[in-house]
Design an enzyme around this catalytic site. Structure first.
Site, PDB file in Angstrom:
ATOM      1  N   GLN A 151      -4.572  -4.109  15.281  1.00 56.54           N
ATOM      2  CA  GLN A 151      -4.320  -5.266  16.141  1.00 56.54           C
ATOM      3  C   GLN A 151      -3.764  -6.455  15.370  1.00 56.54           C
ATOM      4  O   GLN A 151      -4.001  -7.606  15.725  1.00 56.54           O
ATOM      5  CB  GLN A 151      -5.614  -5.673  16.863  1.00 56.54           C
ATOM      6  CG  GLN A 151      -6.108  -4.616  17.811  1.00 56.54           C
ATOM      7  CD  GLN A 151      -5.234  -4.502  19.038  1.00 56.54           C
ATOM      8  OE1 GLN A 151      -5.329  -5.315  19.946  1.00 56.54           O
ATOM      9  NE2 GLN A 151      -4.371  -3.515  19.076  1.00 56.54           N
TER      10      GLN A 151
ATOM     11  N   GLU B  37      -4.959   0.291   6.699  1.00 55.34           N
ATOM     12  CA  GLU B  37      -5.008   0.676   8.104  1.00 55.34           C
ATOM     13  C   GLU B  37      -6.044  -0.153   8.881  1.00 55.34           C
ATOM     14  O   GLU B  37      -5.805  -0.542  10.014  1.00 55.34           O
ATOM     15  CB  GLU B  37      -5.316   2.167   8.254  1.00 55.34           C
ATOM     16  CG  GLU B  37      -4.159   3.075   7.852  1.00 55.34           C
ATOM     17  CD  GLU B  37      -2.912   2.842   8.688  1.00 55.34           C
ATOM     18  OE1 GLU B  37      -3.021   2.293   9.803  1.00 55.34           O
ATOM     19  OE2 GLU B  37      -1.812   3.211   8.228  1.00 55.34           O
TER      20      GLU B  37
ATOM     21  N   CYS C 185      18.338  -1.345  21.049  1.00 53.07           N
ATOM     22  CA  CYS C 185      18.894  -0.017  21.300  1.00 53.07           C
ATOM     23  C   CYS C 185      20.227   0.195  20.586  1.00 53.07           C
ATOM     24  O   CYS C 185      20.585   1.327  20.233  1.00 53.07           O
ATOM     25  CB  CYS C 185      19.074   0.205  22.803  1.00 53.07           C
ATOM     26  SG  CYS C 185      17.503   0.289  23.700  1.00 53.07           S
TER      27      CYS C 185
ATOM     28  N   CYS D 173      16.688   9.748  23.676  1.00 58.44           N
ATOM     29  CA  CYS D 173      15.891   8.832  24.502  1.00 58.44           C
ATOM     30  C   CYS D 173      16.212   8.992  25.984  1.00 58.44           C
ATOM     31  O   CYS D 173      17.286   8.626  26.445  1.00 58.44           O
ATOM     32  CB  CYS D 173      16.120   7.387  24.070  1.00 58.44           C
ATOM     33  SG  CYS D 173      15.117   6.202  24.998  1.00 58.44           S
TER      34      CYS D 173
ATOM     35  N   TYR E  33     -11.253 -10.331  14.280  1.00 58.32           N
ATOM     36  CA  TYR E  33     -11.994  -9.073  14.468  1.00 58.32           C
ATOM     37  C   TYR E  33     -12.837  -8.759  13.236  1.00 58.32           C
ATOM     38  O   TYR E  33     -12.605  -7.769  12.526  1.00 58.32           O
ATOM     39  CB  TYR E  33     -11.036  -7.917  14.764  1.00 58.32           C
ATOM     40  CG  TYR E  33     -10.417  -7.985  16.130  1.00 58.32           C
ATOM     41  CD1 TYR E  33     -11.201  -8.254  17.257  1.00 58.32           C
ATOM     42  CD2 TYR E  33      -9.062  -7.769  16.316  1.00 58.32           C
ATOM     43  CE1 TYR E  33     -10.642  -8.324  18.518  1.00 58.32           C
ATOM     44  CE2 TYR E  33      -8.493  -7.839  17.584  1.00 58.32           C
ATOM     45  CZ  TYR E  33      -9.285  -8.113  18.673  1.00 58.32           C
ATOM     46  OH  TYR E  33      -8.731  -8.178  19.924  1.00 58.32           O
TER      47      TYR E  33
ATOM     48  N   ASP F 214      -0.741   4.876  17.748  1.00 58.05           N
ATOM     49  CA  ASP F 214      -1.048   3.454  17.929  1.00 58.05           C
ATOM     50  C   ASP F 214      -0.149   2.895  19.030  1.00 58.05           C
ATOM     51  O   ASP F 214       0.558   3.637  19.716  1.00 58.05           O
ATOM     52  CB  ASP F 214      -0.844   2.709  16.615  1.00 58.05           C
ATOM     53  CG  ASP F 214       0.627   2.472  16.350  1.00 58.05           C
ATOM     54  OD1 ASP F 214       1.442   3.319  16.769  1.00 58.05           O
ATOM     55  OD2 ASP F 214       0.977   1.451  15.741  1.00 58.05           O
TER      56      ASP F 214
ATOM     57  N   TYR G 139      -7.101   6.779  15.906  1.00 58.10           N
ATOM     58  CA  TYR G 139      -5.862   6.370  15.262  1.00 58.10           C
ATOM     59  C   TYR G 139      -6.008   6.322  13.741  1.00 58.10           C
ATOM     60  O   TYR G 139      -5.235   6.939  12.998  1.00 58.10           O
ATOM     61  CB  TYR G 139      -5.368   5.003  15.767  1.00 58.10           C
ATOM     62  CG  TYR G 139      -4.378   4.452  14.790  1.00 58.10           C
ATOM     63  CD1 TYR G 139      -3.099   4.978  14.719  1.00 58.10           C
ATOM     64  CD2 TYR G 139      -4.751   3.509  13.825  1.00 58.10           C
ATOM     65  CE1 TYR G 139      -2.199   4.575  13.754  1.00 58.10           C
ATOM     66  CE2 TYR G 139      -3.867   3.100  12.854  1.00 58.10           C
ATOM     67  CZ  TYR G 139      -2.591   3.630  12.828  1.00 58.10           C
ATOM     68  OH  TYR G 139      -1.716   3.248  11.856  1.00 58.10           O
TER      69      TYR G 139
ATOM     70  N   TRP H 276       0.813  -1.223   0.000  1.00 63.02           N
ATOM     71  CA  TRP H 276       0.000   0.000   0.000  1.00 63.02           C
ATOM     72  C   TRP H 276       0.846   1.272   0.000  1.00 63.02           C
ATOM     73  O   TRP H 276       0.325   2.368  -0.072  1.00 63.02           O
ATOM     74  CB  TRP H 276      -0.943   0.021   1.207  1.00 63.02           C
ATOM     75  CG  TRP H 276      -0.270  -0.304   2.490  1.00 63.02           C
ATOM     76  CD1 TRP H 276       0.330   0.568   3.329  1.00 63.02           C
ATOM     77  CD2 TRP H 276      -0.130  -1.601   3.076  1.00 63.02           C
ATOM     78  NE1 TRP H 276       0.856  -0.096   4.403  1.00 63.02           N
ATOM     79  CE2 TRP H 276       0.578  -1.437   4.280  1.00 63.02           C
ATOM     80  CE3 TRP H 276      -0.532  -2.890   2.703  1.00 63.02           C
ATOM     81  CZ2 TRP H 276       0.892  -2.511   5.110  1.00 63.02           C
ATOM     82  CZ3 TRP H 276      -0.220  -3.940   3.538  1.00 63.02           C
ATOM     83  CH2 TRP H 276       0.481  -3.749   4.720  1.00 63.02           C
ATOM     84  N   ARG H 277       2.171   1.101   0.081  1.00 63.88           N
ATOM     85  CA  ARG H 277       3.030   2.286   0.018  1.00 63.88           C
ATOM     86  C   ARG H 277       3.365   2.651  -1.417  1.00 63.88           C
ATOM     87  O   ARG H 277       4.025   3.656  -1.664  1.00 63.88           O
ATOM     88  CB  ARG H 277       4.317   2.047   0.814  1.00 63.88           C
ATOM     89  CG  ARG H 277       4.054   2.078   2.317  1.00 63.88           C
ATOM     90  CD  ARG H 277       5.286   1.853   3.157  1.00 63.88           C
ATOM     91  NE  ARG H 277       4.945   2.033   4.564  1.00 63.88           N
ATOM     92  CZ  ARG H 277       5.655   1.542   5.579  1.00 63.88           C
ATOM     93  NH1 ARG H 277       6.738   0.830   5.338  1.00 63.88           N
ATOM     94  NH2 ARG H 277       5.278   1.759   6.806  1.00 63.88           N
TER      95      ARG H 277
END
Length: 364
Positions: free
Chosen positions: A41, A36, A197, A206, A81, A137, A119, A23-24
């Site tokens: 979830q 989206e 990290c 950070c 869902y 999100d 969102y 979708w990009r």
DNA sequence: CATACGTGGTA
DNA sequence: TTACCAAGTAT
């Protein structure tokens, strides 16, 4: 926080490292919206194949609006869902009727569509229309909980507000959609639950890293209790067809199809429970003749162990009367792929297909 | 504000 | 095997 420095470094990282997701490529409002909704979830990697299949079948708002809900649910099977799929369908009809088939560009109109919350409205408005709107999100909450070293539960209202305010201060006017996606991509690839990290492009910003509190962030709510359930289900075959029924609105898996069955009560054997459930649900006396498999699956907070039996009529065949379903009937086993089944029942079918003991049932 | 809603990956 | 949880929304 050095706003321009952080934003610049993050976007720089995003430009170099972001994943190549379908979708990009041609980010039309419709494509962004569908991606989206599917991503809610759900991990992006799992979305990709569903997204491609969806776009082949429903390339635009109109084709989706004209579809039957049955087919929409069938394409969604396995993603979970299912309200998302129904709302996507409803919203497409609504866009055709109220927005002349043109996807609405304003945040408030996007937000008003069924299945679109804060969102998703922010994501579509910023990514598809270049609007300066935050899209907060779970990734964004986790990332900022660490950046700001937040010691309050980030999912609570106060925590969300703090994160949203931070995003509003940092989001650039020229690339709001890329910035939102960059924070999420960064959360998915680097600032994960177990953060990398050592590979972080914005470590200098950070606060948790500075304070050594990264493992403590984000502060999460107490986990909820998991409920274990034992169930039994029966594959009733008659004249080469199997009985299925369509679940009612308001139940779990509304609109999806299943084989009759239900919970095993205390003191019952799986076979006894199955006979009882068949009588209660479809007024049929059945006899379990062979155990097919034991399926384990989970949904929301339930962990289900489901004993699955091949059944035949106990006595004379009769017509089912559906008490727990909107409708049902006997279908050819080979046609079960045309129906959306919950994952547990789909697993049962898949295992039968692979089991030579039952090969004769699937010959058409 | 709490709860229901699915599923499969991961440690 | 179990517990956690992922590009959340509706009620």
């Amino acid at each position: 926080m050095d706003q321009t420095g952080f934003t610049r470094k993050l976007l720089q990282w995003y430009d170099a490292e972001h994943r190549d997701l379908p979708w990009r490529h041609e980010p039309s409002p419709y494509r962004v919206w569908v991606s989206e909704i599917m991503a809610q979830q759900t991990q992006m990697d799992r979305v990709v194949e569903y997204y491609k299949r969806w776009m082949d079948r429903f390339p635009d708002v109109r084709s989706l609006a004209e579809a039957h809900e049955e087919e929409v649910l069938n394409l969604w099977e396995g993603l979970g869902y299912y309200t998302r799929a129904r709302n996507l369908h409803r919203a497409a009809v609504l866009i055709e009727e109220h927005f002349k088939g043109e996807f609405p560009p304003d945040f408030a109109d996007i937000r008003s569509l069924p299945g679109v919350g804060d969102y998703t409205a922010g994501a579509v408005a910023s990514i598809a229309f270049g609007r300066n709107e935050p899209a907060v999100d779970a990734n964004v909450l986790r990332v900022f909980a660490r950046l700001l070293d937040m010691d309050l539960p980030v999912r609570d209202r106060a925590g969300r507000n703090m994160v949203e305010d931070a995003v509003r201060r940092l989001i650039p006017d020229d690339r709001p959609g890329d910035f939102n996606q960059a924070v999420m991509e960064f959360g998915a690839l680097i600032c994960r639950k177990n953060p990398r990290c050592e590979a972080c492009p914005v470590r200098e910003f950070c606060r948790a890293c500075e304070m050594g509190t990264v493992p403590l962030r984000p502060v999460l709510p107490a986990s909820k209790e998991v409920i274990r359930i034992d169930m039994a289900t029966g594959f009733l075959v008659h004249q080469g067809r199997v009985l299925i029924q369509k679940r009612k609105p308001g139940d779990v898996w509304p609109g999806l199809w299943e084989f009759p069955g239900g919970c095993i009560e205390p003191g019952e054997t799986p076979e006894q429970a199955l006979r009882r459930e068949y009588l209660e649900e479809v007024e049929l006396a059945v006899e379990p003749v062979e155990k097919i498999t034991v399926v384990r699956y989970s949904y929301t907070r339930y962990r289900v162990t489901m004993d699955c039996f091949l059944c035949r009529y106990d006595g004379e065949p009769a017509e089912p009367i559906f008490h727990e379903a909107v409708k049902g009937g006997f279908v050819k086993p080979a046609e079960l792929s045309d129906y959306a089944l919950p994952s547990g029942h789909r697993k049962l079918v898949d295992r039968m297909l692979a089991d030579m003991r039952f090969a004769h049932l699937f010959k058409s």
